[in-house]
Design a protein around this motif. Sequence first.
Motif, PDB file in Angstrom:
ATOM      1  N   MET A 192       0.825  -1.201   0.000  1.00 48.51           N
ATOM      2  CA  MET A 192       0.000   0.000   0.000  1.00 48.51           C
ATOM      3  C   MET A 192       0.863   1.256   0.000  1.00 48.51           C
ATOM      4  O   MET A 192       0.542   2.249  -0.642  1.00 48.51           O
ATOM      5  N   MET A 193       1.998   1.176   0.722  1.00 49.24           N
ATOM      6  CA  MET A 193       2.923   2.310   0.732  1.00 49.24           C
ATOM      7  C   MET A 193       3.473   2.559  -0.669  1.00 49.24           C
ATOM      8  O   MET A 193       3.586   3.692  -1.127  1.00 49.24           O
ATOM      9  N   LEU A 194       3.778   1.460  -1.346  1.00 53.21           N
ATOM     10  CA  LEU A 194       4.294   1.580  -2.713  1.00 53.21           C
ATOM     11  C   LEU A 194       3.250   2.252  -3.598  1.00 53.21           C
ATOM     12  O   LEU A 194       3.569   3.103  -4.433  1.00 53.21           O
ATOM     13  N   LEU A 195       2.005   1.872  -3.382  1.00 56.00           N
ATOM     14  CA  LEU A 195       0.921   2.487  -4.145  1.00 56.00           C
ATOM     15  C   LEU A 195       0.867   3.985  -3.880  1.00 56.00           C
ATOM     16  O   LEU A 195       0.737   4.794  -4.808  1.00 56.00           O
ATOM     17  N   GLY A 196       1.024   4.342  -2.591  1.00 53.98           N
ATOM     18  CA  GLY A 196       1.031   5.764  -2.253  1.00 53.98           C
ATOM     19  C   GLY A 196       2.161   6.496  -2.933  1.00 53.98           C
ATOM     20  O   GLY A 196       1.991   7.592  -3.456  1.00 53.98           O
ATOM     21  N   SER A 197       3.315   5.833  -2.948  1.00 54.62           N
ATOM     22  CA  SER A 197       4.484   6.433  -3.599  1.00 54.62           C
ATOM     23  C   SER A 197       4.220   6.661  -5.087  1.00 54.62           C
ATOM     24  O   SER A 197       4.506   7.722  -5.637  1.00 54.62           O
ATOM     25  N   PHE A 198       3.635   5.650  -5.731  1.00 56.05           N
ATOM     26  CA  PHE A 198       3.320   5.778  -7.165  1.00 56.05           C
ATOM     27  C   PHE A 198       2.329   6.899  -7.405  1.00 56.05           C
ATOM     28  O   PHE A 198       2.448   7.658  -8.372  1.00 56.05           O
ATOM     29  N   THR A 199       1.351   6.997  -6.504  1.00 54.71           N
ATOM     30  CA  THR A 199       0.350   8.046  -6.668  1.00 54.71           C
ATOM     31  C   THR A 199       1.002   9.419  -6.553  1.00 54.71           C
ATOM     32  O   THR A 199       0.687  10.328  -7.333  1.00 54.71           O
ATOM     33  N   GLY A 200       1.946   9.547  -5.597  1.00 52.52           N
ATOM     34  CA  GLY A 200       2.660  10.807  -5.461  1.00 52.52           C
ATOM     35  C   GLY A 200       3.411  11.160  -6.734  1.00 52.52           C
ATOM     36  O   GLY A 200       3.377  12.295  -7.212  1.00 52.52           O
ATOM     37  N   ILE A 201       4.070  10.143  -7.298  1.00 49.51           N
ATOM     38  CA  ILE A 201       4.824  10.381  -8.537  1.00 49.51           C
ATOM     39  C   ILE A 201       3.885  10.777  -9.669  1.00 49.51           C
ATOM     40  O   ILE A 201       4.167  11.683 -10.473  1.00 49.51           O
ATOM     41  N   ALA A 202       2.708  10.101  -9.709  1.00 50.35           N
ATOM     42  CA  ALA A 202       1.720  10.436 -10.742  1.00 50.35           C
ATOM     43  C   ALA A 202       1.288  11.888 -10.589  1.00 50.35           C
ATOM     44  O   ALA A 202       1.127  12.605 -11.581  1.00 50.35           O
ATOM     45  N   LEU A 203       1.156  12.323  -9.345  1.00 57.48           N
ATOM     46  CA  LEU A 203       0.763  13.713  -9.083  1.00 57.48           C
ATOM     47  C   LEU A 203       1.830  14.662  -9.603  1.00 57.48           C
ATOM     48  O   LEU A 203       1.531  15.709 -10.187  1.00 57.48           O
ATOM     49  N   ILE A 204       3.093  14.274  -9.428  1.00 55.54           N
ATOM     50  CA  ILE A 204       4.175  15.125  -9.928  1.00 55.54           C
ATOM     51  C   ILE A 204       4.137  15.205 -11.452  1.00 55.54           C
ATOM     52  O   ILE A 204       4.282  16.275 -12.047  1.00 55.54           O
ATOM     53  N   TYR A 205       3.889  14.081 -12.085  1.00 56.65           N
ATOM     54  CA  TYR A 205       3.724  14.091 -13.550  1.00 56.65           C
ATOM     55  C   TYR A 205       2.629  15.063 -13.945  1.00 56.65           C
ATOM     56  O   TYR A 205       2.754  15.841 -14.890  1.00 56.65           O
ATOM     57  N   LEU A 206       1.537  14.969 -13.200  1.00 57.34           N
ATOM     58  CA  LEU A 206       0.371  15.798 -13.507  1.00 57.34           C
ATOM     59  C   LEU A 206       0.731  17.268 -13.373  1.00 57.34           C
ATOM     60  O   LEU A 206       0.389  18.090 -14.228  1.00 57.34           O
ATOM     61  N   LEU A 207       1.502  17.604 -12.308  1.00 54.11           N
ATOM     62  CA  LEU A 207       1.905  18.992 -12.092  1.00 54.11           C
ATOM     63  C   LEU A 207       2.808  19.466 -13.222  1.00 54.11           C
ATOM     64  O   LEU A 207       2.784  20.625 -13.604  1.00 54.11           O
ATOM     65  N   ALA A 208       3.584  18.548 -13.758  1.00 52.47           N
ATOM     66  CA  ALA A 208       4.489  18.927 -14.835  1.00 52.47           C
ATOM     67  C   ALA A 208       3.777  18.975 -16.174  1.00 52.47           C
ATOM     68  O   ALA A 208       4.389  19.275 -17.193  1.00 52.47           O
ATOM     69  N   GLY A 209       2.468  18.639 -16.169  1.00 52.52           N
ATOM     70  CA  GLY A 209       1.710  18.753 -17.405  1.00 52.52           C
ATOM     71  C   GLY A 209       1.602  17.481 -18.202  1.00 52.52           C
ATOM     72  O   GLY A 209       1.074  17.486 -19.309  1.00 52.52           O
ATOM     73  N   PHE A 210       2.080  16.385 -17.669  1.00 53.60           N
ATOM     74  CA  PHE A 210       1.982  15.132 -18.414  1.00 53.60           C
ATOM     75  C   PHE A 210       0.789  14.318 -17.908  1.00 53.60           C
ATOM     76  O   PHE A 210       0.947  13.357 -17.157  1.00 53.60           O
ATOM     77  N   GLN A 211      -0.388  14.733 -18.347  1.00 54.58           N
ATOM     78  CA  GLN A 211      -1.601  14.052 -17.877  1.00 54.58           C
ATOM     79  C   GLN A 211      -1.586  12.577 -18.253  1.00 54.58           C
ATOM     80  O   GLN A 211      -1.907  11.701 -17.447  1.00 54.58           O
ATOM     81  N   PHE A 212      -1.220  12.332 -19.505  1.00 51.01           N
ATOM     82  CA  PHE A 212      -1.270  10.968 -20.009  1.00 51.01           C
ATOM     83  C   PHE A 212      -0.367  10.059 -19.179  1.00 51.01           C
ATOM     84  O   PHE A 212      -0.765   8.976 -18.755  1.00 51.01           O
ATOM     85  N   LEU A 213       0.843  10.549 -18.937  1.00 53.64           N
ATOM     86  CA  LEU A 213       1.809   9.760 -18.171  1.00 53.64           C
ATOM     87  C   LEU A 213       1.272   9.480 -16.768  1.00 53.64           C
ATOM     88  O   LEU A 213       1.380   8.360 -16.249  1.00 53.64           O
ATOM     89  N   ALA A 214       0.642  10.511 -16.181  1.00 49.88           N
ATOM     90  CA  ALA A 214       0.103  10.344 -14.830  1.00 49.88           C
ATOM     91  C   ALA A 214      -0.976   9.271 -14.814  1.00 49.88           C
ATOM     92  O   ALA A 214      -0.981   8.374 -13.965  1.00 49.88           O
TER      93      ALA A 214
END
Lengths: 338, 166, 187
Positions: free
Chosen positions: C31-53
Amino acid sequence: MSFVIILIKASLIYGGLLGTAAAMTLAERKISAWMQLRIGPNRVGPGGVLQPLADGVKFIFKEEVTPDGANKGLFRLGPIMAAAPAMLTIAVIPFAGETTIFGIDFGLLSLTDLDIGLLFVLALSGLSVYGVILGGWASNSKYSLLGGLRASAQMVSYELSLIMTALTVVALSGSMNLREIVEVQNTGNFLDWHCFTPVVGQVGLILFVITTFAETNRHPFDFAECEPELVGGFHTEYSSMKFALFFLGEYCAMTVMACLTTVLFLGGYSVPFWEDAPWIVQVGTFMTKTAFFLFLFIWVRWTLPRFRYDQLMNLGWKIFFPIALANLLLAGAVISLS
Amino acid sequence: MVVVQRRELTFWERIYLPEIFRGLAITFKKMFEPRVTRQYPEEALPTNEVTRGQPRLVVKDDGNIACVSCGLCEAACPAYAITIDSQETERFIEREPERFEIDMLRCILCGFCEEACPKEAIFMSDELELANTTRQGLVYDMKQLERPASTLKPRIDYVRRINDRW
Amino acid sequence: MVDLLFYVAAAVSVLCALGVVVSANPVQSVMMLLGSFTGIALIYLLAGFQFLAAIQILVYGGAIMVLFLFVVMLLNQGDPVALAREQGVLHKEQLAGGLAVAGSALAVLLVAVARTDLPRPIFGYLWPEGGLDPLLGMAQAMFGPYVLAFEGASVLLLATAVGVMTLAKRQRNKPVAAASTSEEASA
């Protein structure tokens, strides 16, 4: 100003979603009763319409029991993970086109207009399985664990077919943006709806609806619960509001999936023979179409018996997945020919 | 041993979808058929003289209880629900119950008391409802059990008719 | 606002990554790993890469972690008392190995960051300007100049999947009679 508009839209959409979920609990009981020649709940309010309220009050006042040996944190996380994804995905569903009410421009009647709208829905609905798995595992009960395990295997298998079928629509409309998918179909001619695309549309619609049933853990694919074998399945040990949250999540997921089916195959808010209908007609059309699918969810539940687990897996991998792939190829052929 | 011969399914049955639609059509039709539910507290259950409800004591037309406290019903009761204490009386029958209690939680509505009674003093009424918040409240005393003979008339006539056949 | 969200997302992903290693319970780790991935996805999203997120959540969160969880739940997790005793006890070899791996990864990362000419401010730069369709751009890149690499990768993945299936499939210890009859039938 735009912040106020977003706030209004959000409260309307979420109020609508939760209201629909509450109404669905009543509809489920009423319709099941009618189909079994019964009357159904009729004690609270006229004709029983206030039953969901009474249920809510009851849930709140029930004692919360956490089983011994349960993993407290994950036990608490389970219902949240079950309910949150369904509630998030409603954000990208467009309910009507460009809307102006009392001279105020509300823009597209959806919370956000994402380029990757469909992907967003699919990604988050993929997360909804965690609620079931975590609930099942953290309960420290064999029935719950089995329910969770079944749910995880089932959802991963059926998600493939679901995504493949959704991709057919993406290919047909050339976009993942839900607004654009609707606009492609909104030509005033209802034969342009994706469900009327010869063969591809019909196969896609049927596949999508069936896999949606599996994805939301509904009959005849509700192996995560499966009362005769697993008591209550993944939520055996849950009580009070935690249980209610699972319930709410299920109905929200159903609502969102019904909306998504409408958007992908039935032209979303497009009104037959009326390309630029006023927003109220568009919303009405959208809700009617969605209501049909919601009714279908209930209708099927009270008609079909549950599958056997091996049949479910066979169906998912050996029948639905190949058909979905073939359908995608066919869609490619249709597009390149036209 | 029974060998079940399974019918070979036709193609349309094997692709399953048409059968699903047929099932859906059936359930849809059922939605509009008349309901069979009885709204119980508002719509009472139909009763007649054959209904074997809770036992009740007959009060004769002259206002006296018909029971002579012989204790036969007490003895016949398979659930030991009946308790009788007797006392003397100035009336011709010389004995009458001082205390006559039926524990309704024990009573199994078998009707043995009715059959055992030699004086037509206890009959199964058409009263079926039983609710209270305490157990003690459901131990009915004589006051709660007494019913004028007129209200029990259909049952009394019915029992006489049945007994005449013997 | 964006900066604040970035720090939150970064903190979440780093803390969750730490949690993966620290938590004694394998399911908690997942579950922690999932949280970590979600955080990274959020960073992608902030950088403008919706698709990647979205893909990050769909593939890692929705598919791979579910399978992880599936396997972890089926595992025999051993005696909880012994596990609790092990908790917090770091063996020297483990510590040394872990530090070596983490240190070298950090070194590589630092060198890479130092040698790259990062535009700053980061976010102002990476937001797609003028309504560029990130999905379209990615699709055009993937099926245009890089189509060969893309197809090559997919073939490689397919080959891996088939190879894993072949390796992992247990040879069934059939009774001799049954095996021979099946051989006869095939012959």
